[in-house]
Design an enzyme around this catalytic site. Structure first.
Site, short mmCIF file in Angstrom:
data_model
loop_
_atom_site.label_atom_id
_atom_site.label_comp_id
_atom_site.label_asym_id
_atom_site.label_seq_id
_atom_site.Cartn_x
_atom_site.Cartn_y
_atom_site.Cartn_z
N ALA A 18 0.91 -0.72 2.62
CA ALA A 18 1.65 0.59 2.64
C ALA A 18 2.87 0.52 3.41
O ALA A 18 2.86 0.00 4.76
CB ALA A 18 0.76 1.60 2.86
N GLN A 70 -1.66 -1.38 -6.85
CA GLN A 70 -2.76 -0.74 -6.43
C GLN A 70 -2.73 0.80 -6.41
O GLN A 70 -1.66 1.37 -6.00
CB GLN A 70 -2.90 -1.22 -4.77
CG GLN A 70 -4.18 -1.01 -4.33
CD GLN A 70 -4.53 -1.17 -2.85
OE1 GLN A 70 -3.71 -0.53 -2.07
NE2 GLN A 70 -5.27 -2.33 -2.65
N CYS A 100 -8.68 0.17 2.54
CA CYS A 100 -7.60 0.73 3.61
C CYS A 100 -8.48 1.73 4.79
O CYS A 100 -9.30 2.62 4.11
CB CYS A 100 -6.62 1.50 3.11
SG CYS A 100 -5.41 2.20 4.18
N GLY A 201 -7.99 -11.80 5.52
CA GLY A 201 -8.34 -11.32 6.88
C GLY A 201 -7.79 -12.32 8.09
O GLY A 201 -8.32 -13.60 7.80
C1 LIG Z 1 0.68 -1.79 7.77
C2 LIG Z 1 -0.47 -2.16 6.90
C3 LIG Z 1 -0.59 -1.44 5.58
C4 LIG Z 1 -1.78 -1.81 4.87
N1 LIG Z 1 -1.72 -1.06 3.91
C5 LIG Z 1 -2.68 -1.45 2.82
C6 LIG Z 1 -2.85 -0.84 1.48
O1 LIG Z 1 -1.95 -0.02 1.11
N2 LIG Z 1 -3.73 -1.07 0.72
C7 LIG Z 1 -4.78 -1.99 0.96
O2 LIG Z 1 -5.85 -2.26 0.28
N3 LIG Z 1 -4.72 -2.55 2.22
C8 LIG Z 1 -3.96 -2.45 2.99
N4 LIG Z 1 -3.58 -2.93 4.25
C9 LIG Z 1 -4.67 -3.96 4.62
C10 LIG Z 1 -4.14 -5.37 4.13
O3 LIG Z 1 -4.03 -5.59 2.74
C11 LIG Z 1 -5.16 -6.75 4.69
O4 LIG Z 1 -6.16 -6.34 4.13
C12 LIG Z 1 -5.07 -6.46 5.95
O5 LIG Z 1 -3.74 -6.65 6.79
C13 LIG Z 1 -5.82 -7.90 6.60
O6 LIG Z 1 -4.92 -9.10 6.31
P1 LIG Z 1 -4.07 -9.62 7.45
O7 LIG Z 1 -4.93 -10.15 8.27
O8 LIG Z 1 -3.69 -11.04 6.64
O9 LIG Z 1 -3.00 -8.90 7.61
C14 LIG Z 1 -2.45 -2.74 5.38
C15 LIG Z 1 -2.46 -3.44 6.26
C16 LIG Z 1 -1.23 -3.18 7.30
C17 LIG Z 1 -1.15 -4.05 8.27
#
Ligand SMILES: Cc1cc2nc3c(=O)[nH]c(=O)nc-3n(C[C@H](O)[C@H](O)[C@H](O)COP(=O)(O)O)c2cc1C
Length: 327
Positions: A18, A70, A100, A201
């Site tokens: 987001a 989404q 989320c 993750g």
């Molecule tokens: C600022 C921010 C906003 C996020 N918004 C969403 C979202 O809108 N929908 C969602 O399913 N996950 C959201 N996530 C989670 C990410 O999609 C992802 O699952 C999470 O950051 C872990 O992955 P990473 O370690 O590669 O960042 C968000 C994460 C962050 C950091």
């Protein structure tokens, strides 16, 4: 990697984030090798459908790749209506957010809070899958908290409901973003269902990408935060997975051009004032990935509301500072 009728060009996916994975950032990540770029979440609440921000998020015209949108919500009927509406607006894949942990999302028991209510999960998935004739994917965490990891059960429900692919972020809702992601649960889910599984993750470099793919057996990996300020990470990982020796990350000069193009796209997509504001965080992430940018330069860049000045200040940093890549 296959999602319904679509074959992705590789198994690297930009995570929905987001306020970050907007149209300009999705385009950038595609340009730098993401096989799929999922949109920011769009609310399913009918009262928000005509909201300016919702309409801006739902503008998929001129998108160069697969349009995966989404949606978020708790009411099966609203979610079904939102899926239908987004299909009409041009979505080719609907992704459901049950991952989320944000307070404003969980306080209405949406996002990862839904994992607590398996009956409601089933109702939402059935309603959305039946509402559209495009693939529906689901994004979850491993469970509610470490004592209640029900990803296996949710995965079974998802498969039965006709979900086309399942993404699992290797943390529980209670973990928020603390600690490290774990991949055991993702591995177990992959072994228990027959639909594609996407591992997510803490994947931030080629070595981690390879480890997670090998350990979990997942069909693809999803990358979120590591793409901030480094959209070329998809090319870097993709080439490493192919054991290509010739790949080189962009030079400083090329990064300057990437940033310039990104800023131009933000100014034209959002308009000058909002574009400048939204650009600030991206500039901050680019600078974090580069070495030493003096705080005074950053401050000036973050304070200006003039796009031409913001661009000029960014470019002056490049001509004045000796950058060193962080390892
Ligand atoms: C600022 C921010 C906003 C996020 N918004 C969403 C979202 O809108 N929908 C969602 O399913 N996950 C959201 N996530 C989670 C990410 O999609 C992802 O699952 C999470 O950051 C872990 O992955 P990473 O370690 O590669 O960042 C968000 C994460 C962050 C950091």
């Amino acid at each position: 990697m296959q999602i319904g009728p679509y074959t992705l060009k590789n198994n690297l996916i930009l995570a929905p984030m987001a306020g970050i994975t907007d149209h300009p950032f999705r385009e950038l990540c595609r340009q730098f090798g993401a096989g799929l770029a999922v949109s920011e979440m769009v609310a399913s609440n009918p009262s928000l459908q005509k909201h300016r921000r919702t309409l801006q998020k739902s503008d998929y015209t001129s998108e160069s790749g697969l349009r995966s949108i989404q949606i978020l919500g708790t009411d099966p009927q609203h979610m079904a209506d939102a899926a239908r509406l987004n299909q009409q607006r041009g979505a080719q894949i609907i992704d459901i957010n049950m991952g989320c942990p944000a307070k404003k999302v969980c306080s209405v028991a949406a996002g990862s809070a839904l994992l607590k209510n398996e009956d409601l999960v089933k109702k939402i998935l059935d309603a959305v899958v039946n509402a559209v004739d495009i693939p529906v994917t689901l994004k979850i965490r491993t469970g509610w908290d470490t004592e209640n990891k029900n990803a296996l059960k949710i995965a079974e429900i998802a498969e039965q409901s006709g979900i086309a692919a399942l993404t699992i972020h290797g943390r529980t809702r209670a973990c928020k973003f603390k600690g490290s992601a774990e991949y055991n649960t993702i591995k177990q889910v992959k072994q228990s269902i027959n639909i594609p599984v996407i591992a997510n993750g803490d994947i931030s470099c080629p070595e981690k990408a390879r480890q997670v793919l090998n350990f979990t057996g997942a069909d693809a990996i999803m990358i979120g935060r590591a793409a901030q300020g480094k959209p070329w990470i998809f090319n870097e990982i993709n080439q490493a997975l192919k054991n290509s020796k010739s790949y080189k990350n962009p030079t400083i000069k090329e990064i300057q051009l990437i940033i310039n193009n990104h800023l131009e796209h933000l100014y034209s997509f959002y308009g000058k004032l909002s574009g400048v504001r939204i650009a600030r965080k991206h500039i901050g992430w680019y600078f974090d990935n580069l070495g030493t940018v003096p705080a005074t330069c950053k401050k000036e860049i973050y304070q200006t509301v003039d796009p031409a000045l913001q661009m000029a200040l960014v470019n002056s940093v490049f001509s004045n500072t000796e950058f060193v890549f962080k390892k």
